[in-house]
Design a protein around this motif. Structure first.
Motif: not given
Length: 116
Positions: A18-25, A92-104
């Motif tokens: 499985y995979s998740v999308f992460l917002r990396c800042t 170095a990074l802060k990450t937050e799991e995100m859904g596909e709607s946020v990616v869009l």
């Protein structure tokens, strides 16, 4: 056009399937850097080049850096299986799991011209 369907390959299958999308800042200044597809459980220790799905504000020439504060976030290296990756510096990074709607939403914001 960016394909938002997660890559499914032998690496994803090996890491739990499985995979998740992460917002990396940037941990130092909070600047948004990229959207990353992470396979499997556990902390993010390295970022594979092909898993950085949407680059928002990361410099990736000789290593991984923040384009806002210019902090060096990681070093480019070749992982033992031959894939190019960034070895991340600690904290170095802060990450937050995100859904596909946020990616869009991120894609939509990137497609609009910035007026200053």
């Amino acid at each position: 056009m960016i394909d938002l369907i997660p890559f499914v390959d032998k690496y994803q299958t090996h890491r739990g399937g499985y995979s998740v999308f992460l917002r990396c800042t940037c941990a130092a200044c909070g600047h948004p850097l990229f959207v990353y597809q992470k396979d499997g459980p556990g902390p993010l220790l390295r970022c594979y080049w092909n898993r950085i799905r949407i680059n928002i504000g990361a410099g990736m020439d000789d290593g991984l850096s923040c384009s806002a504060c210019e902090r060096q976030l990681g070093e480019l290296f070749q992982y033992k299986d031959g894939r190019p990756a960034f070895a991340l510096n600690e904290d170095a990074l802060k990450t937050e799991e995100m859904g596909e709607s946020v990616v869009l939403d991120i894609l939509d914001a990137k497609s609009k011209p910035a007026f200053h």
